[in-house]
Design a protein around this motif. Structure first.
Motif, PDB file in Angstrom:
ATOM      1  N   ALA A 131       0.824  -1.210   0.000  1.00 10.59           N
ATOM      2  CA  ALA A 131       0.000   0.000   0.000  1.00 10.59           C
ATOM      3  C   ALA A 131       0.855   1.255   0.000  1.00 10.59           C
ATOM      4  CB  ALA A 131      -0.928  -0.004   1.215  1.00 10.59           C
ATOM      5  N   LYS A 132       1.932   1.248   0.774  1.00 12.81           N
ATOM      6  CA  LYS A 132       2.835   2.404   0.792  1.00 12.81           C
ATOM      7  C   LYS A 132       3.447   2.624  -0.586  1.00 12.81           C
ATOM      8  CE  LYS A 132       4.185   1.728   5.638  1.00 12.81           C
ATOM      9  NZ  LYS A 132       5.292   1.330   6.534  1.00 12.81           N
ATOM     10  N   ILE A 142      -6.370   3.950  -1.279  1.00 13.12           N
ATOM     11  CA  ILE A 142      -5.974   2.550  -1.190  1.00 13.12           C
ATOM     12  C   ILE A 142      -7.185   1.685  -0.846  1.00 13.12           C
ATOM     13  CG2 ILE A 142      -4.584   0.846   0.062  1.00 13.12           C
ATOM     14  CD1 ILE A 142      -2.891   2.620  -1.742  1.00 13.12           C
ATOM     15  N   PHE A 143      -7.341   0.615  -1.591  1.00 17.04           N
ATOM     16  CA  PHE A 143      -8.355  -0.407  -1.359  1.00 17.04           C
ATOM     17  C   PHE A 143      -7.595  -1.663  -0.929  1.00 17.04           C
ATOM     18  CE2 PHE A 143     -12.007  -2.802  -3.810  1.00 17.04           C
ATOM     19  CZ  PHE A 143     -12.132  -3.709  -2.775  1.00 17.04           C
ATOM     20  N   ALA A 144      -7.563  -1.915   0.375  1.00 20.64           N
ATOM     21  CA  ALA A 144      -6.865  -3.079   0.913  1.00 20.64           C
ATOM     22  C   ALA A 144      -7.865  -4.211   1.066  1.00 20.64           C
ATOM     23  CB  ALA A 144      -6.209  -2.743   2.240  1.00 20.64           C
ATOM     24  N   GLU A 145      -7.754  -5.204   0.203  1.00 20.09           N
ATOM     25  CA  GLU A 145      -8.752  -6.267   0.135  1.00 20.09           C
ATOM     26  C   GLU A 145      -8.522  -7.334   1.204  1.00 20.09           C
ATOM     27  OE1 GLU A 145     -11.589  -7.049  -0.384  1.00 20.09           O
ATOM     28  OE2 GLU A 145     -11.867  -7.686  -2.476  1.00 20.09           O
ATOM     29  N   ALA A 146      -9.644  -7.865   1.709  1.00 23.04           N
ATOM     30  CA  ALA A 146      -9.678  -9.032   2.592  1.00 23.04           C
ATOM     31  C   ALA A 146      -8.901  -8.844   3.894  1.00 23.04           C
ATOM     32  CB  ALA A 146      -9.182 -10.277   1.845  1.00 23.04           C
ATOM     33  N   MET A 147      -9.048  -7.680   4.512  1.00 21.60           N
ATOM     34  CA  MET A 147      -8.493  -7.486   5.841  1.00 21.60           C
ATOM     35  C   MET A 147      -9.228  -8.403   6.835  1.00 21.60           C
ATOM     36  SD  MET A 147      -6.082  -5.026   5.730  1.00 21.60           S
ATOM     37  CE  MET A 147      -5.533  -6.004   4.314  1.00 21.60           C
ATOM     38  N   ALA A 148      -8.478  -8.935   7.795  1.00 18.00           N
ATOM     39  CA  ALA A 148      -9.054  -9.958   8.676  1.00 18.00           C
ATOM     40  C   ALA A 148      -9.894  -9.383   9.805  1.00 18.00           C
ATOM     41  CB  ALA A 148      -7.932 -10.826   9.256  1.00 18.00           C
ATOM     42  N   ASP A 149      -9.531  -8.195  10.304  1.00 16.50           N
ATOM     43  CA  ASP A 149     -10.248  -7.641  11.452  1.00 16.50           C
ATOM     44  C   ASP A 149     -10.054  -6.128  11.504  1.00 16.50           C
ATOM     45  OD1 ASP A 149      -7.663  -7.177  12.652  1.00 16.50           O
ATOM     46  OD2 ASP A 149      -7.694  -9.251  13.379  1.00 16.50           O
ATOM     47  N   LEU A 150     -10.687  -5.499  12.473  1.00 15.12           N
ATOM     48  CA  LEU A 150     -10.601  -4.041  12.591  1.00 15.12           C
ATOM     49  C   LEU A 150      -9.171  -3.587  12.867  1.00 15.12           C
ATOM     50  CD1 LEU A 150     -13.841  -3.298  14.641  1.00 15.12           C
ATOM     51  CD2 LEU A 150     -13.386  -2.611  12.272  1.00 15.12           C
ATOM     52  N   GLY A 151      -8.419  -4.383  13.581  1.00 17.38           N
ATOM     53  CA  GLY A 151      -7.036  -4.037  13.854  1.00 17.38           C
ATOM     54  C   GLY A 151      -6.205  -3.920  12.589  1.00 17.38           C
ATOM     55  N   GLU A 152      -6.505  -4.745  11.604  1.00 17.19           N
ATOM     56  CA  GLU A 152      -5.766  -4.671  10.344  1.00 17.19           C
ATOM     57  C   GLU A 152      -6.150  -3.411   9.563  1.00 17.19           C
ATOM     58  OE1 GLU A 152      -5.658  -8.220   8.041  1.00 17.19           O
ATOM     59  OE2 GLU A 152      -4.690  -9.374   9.645  1.00 17.19           O
ATOM     60  N   PHE A 153      -7.411  -3.058   9.606  1.00 16.81           N
ATOM     61  CA  PHE A 153      -7.809  -1.786   8.976  1.00 16.81           C
ATOM     62  C   PHE A 153      -7.121  -0.613   9.669  1.00 16.81           C
ATOM     63  CE2 PHE A 153     -11.627  -4.153   7.408  1.00 16.81           C
ATOM     64  CZ  PHE A 153     -11.482  -3.850   6.068  1.00 16.81           C
ATOM     65  N   MET A 156      -3.598  -0.381   8.511  1.00 20.88           N
ATOM     66  CA  MET A 156      -3.526   0.193   7.164  1.00 20.88           C
ATOM     67  C   MET A 156      -3.709   1.703   7.214  1.00 20.88           C
ATOM     68  SD  MET A 156      -3.033  -0.241   3.958  1.00 20.88           S
ATOM     69  CE  MET A 156      -3.010  -2.043   3.895  1.00 20.88           C
ATOM     70  N   ARG A 157      -4.616   2.160   8.078  1.00 18.28           N
ATOM     71  CA  ARG A 157      -4.837   3.603   8.226  1.00 18.28           C
ATOM     72  C   ARG A 157      -3.555   4.296   8.677  1.00 18.28           C
ATOM     73  NH1 ARG A 157      -7.149   6.979   5.882  1.00 18.28           N
ATOM     74  NH2 ARG A 157      -4.948   7.190   5.553  1.00 18.28           N
ATOM     75  N   ALA A 158      -2.820   3.649   9.565  1.00 20.25           N
ATOM     76  CA  ALA A 158      -1.588   4.239  10.084  1.00 20.25           C
ATOM     77  C   ALA A 158      -0.456   4.199   9.056  1.00 20.25           C
ATOM     78  CB  ALA A 158      -1.159   3.520  11.353  1.00 20.25           C
ATOM     79  N   ALA A 159      -0.555   3.279   8.098  1.00 16.01           N
ATOM     80  CA  ALA A 159       0.552   3.068   7.156  1.00 16.01           C
ATOM     81  C   ALA A 159       0.568   4.067   6.015  1.00 16.01           C
ATOM     82  CB  ALA A 159       0.493   1.650   6.600  1.00 16.01           C
ATOM     83  N   VAL A 160      -0.589   4.602   5.647  1.00 11.99           N
ATOM     84  CA  VAL A 160      -0.657   5.503   4.481  1.00 11.99           C
ATOM     85  C   VAL A 160      -1.368   6.793   4.851  1.00 11.99           C
ATOM     86  CG1 VAL A 160      -0.596   3.615   2.802  1.00 11.99           C
ATOM     87  CG2 VAL A 160      -2.805   4.429   3.666  1.00 11.99           C
ATOM     88  N   GLN A 161      -1.150   7.816   4.030  1.00  6.10           N
ATOM     89  CA  GLN A 161      -1.758   9.121   4.274  1.00  6.10           C
ATOM     90  C   GLN A 161      -3.019   9.354   3.445  1.00  6.10           C
ATOM     91  OE1 GLN A 161       1.928   8.972   3.967  1.00  6.10           O
ATOM     92  NE2 GLN A 161       1.568   8.606   6.135  1.00  6.10           N
ATOM     93  N   VAL A 162      -3.184   8.604   2.350  1.00  5.61           N
ATOM     94  CA  VAL A 162      -4.343   8.792   1.483  1.00  5.61           C
ATOM     95  C   VAL A 162      -5.557   8.074   2.072  1.00  5.61           C
ATOM     96  CG1 VAL A 162      -2.931   9.079  -0.582  1.00  5.61           C
ATOM     97  CG2 VAL A 162      -3.706   6.789   0.074  1.00  5.61           C
TER      98      VAL A 162
END
Length: 256
Positions: A131-132, A142-153, A156-162
């Motif tokens: 994603a970065k 970014i469309f991050a497909e098939a995240m397993a749980d809220l923690g993974e979302f 992802m939020r912390a990893a990118v600025q968009v």
């Protein structure tokens, strides 16, 4: 408004494995975009080919009137994002797709979203790294497909600025979180891509079962959309008024 690649394929009687063409997708996207004042985001699969094909895809979809597209990093032919057995391209190939899309864009307001399916293949950290890289290539979201749980979302939020998008498709890898739950961990957009088709097709199958069993659909009429509501949605009256204004001539005294 989301225009699902799975739904477009299913409408053609095809599985969602990359069999639809750019022409079919652009035509359907244009038909839907014409009927709404809302922005429309369309599924562009893998971009229908190599970087030059991706560039043409962007311009064809711009011309069709859609507002944005997401392009994914799967190997072509692709698979549904929530099925096992997917393959993804390497980071260089994924980045080149997004760069080609960004360079081909003529309308600065046209959204180019990068979808990554690598979570189901190589795990969460690979998804964050991908994603970065896609963000750095110019992706607007970014469309991050098939995240397993809220923690993974949240990761992802912390990893990118968009902005990031969550896919709440039924019968998939992710639990069906509420919009509020996703918003609380920083998700900006949520799609329910095939939900309305599933609701509609479920009703169709049940209606056909009733018809086969009873020979009539009288019992189903209360749950049907009325003729008046359909005419309201397609603006039937306005077409009639336009027709009346145009064809105002009188042929009664015309010579035969």
């Amino acid at each position: 408004m989301y225009i699902s690649g799975a739904v477009m394929a299913n409408e053609l009687g095809l599985p969602d494995i990359g069999l639809t063409t750019l022409t079919e997708v652009a035509q359907r996207g244009g038909q839907i975009s014409r009927m709404t004042d809302l922005p429309t985001l369309i599924d562009g699969d893998t971009g229908f080919g190599e970087p030059m094909n991706v560039a043409r895809t962007i311009q064809v979809l711009e011309d069709a009137g859609v507002s944005g597209v997401h392009l994914e990093d799967q190997v072509n032919p692709k698979r549904c994002g929530h099925l096992d057995g997917k393959d993804v391209v390497d980071t260089k190939t994924a980045v080149n797709r997004i760069r080609a899309a960004v360079q081909a864009r003529r309308d600065p307001d046209f959204v180019i979203m990068a979808r990554t399916d690598i979570r189901g293949v190589e795990g969460l950290q690979a998804s964050l790294d991908r994603a970065k890289a896609l963000q750095d290539a110019g992706a607007d979201a970014i469309f991050a497909e098939a995240m397993a749980d809220l923690g993974e979302f949240e990761a992802m939020r912390a990893a990118v600025q968009v902005p990031i998008l969550a896919n709440m498709t039924e019968f998939g890898k992710s639990d069906l979180f509420t919009v509020q739950q996703l918003q609380d961990v920083g998700v900006n957009m949520v799609i329910f891509p095939v939900s309305l088709q599933r609701i509609a097709m479920g009703a169709i199958e049940r209606g056909l079962d009733v018809l086969a069993a009873t020979g009539t659909l009288v019992s189903e009429v209360p749950s049907m959309q009325t003729r008046a509501r359909l005419y309201e949605l397609v603006d039937y009256a306005a077409y009639g008024e336009f027709d009346a204004d145009v064809f105002t001539f009188d042929l009664r005294n015309n010579r035969s």
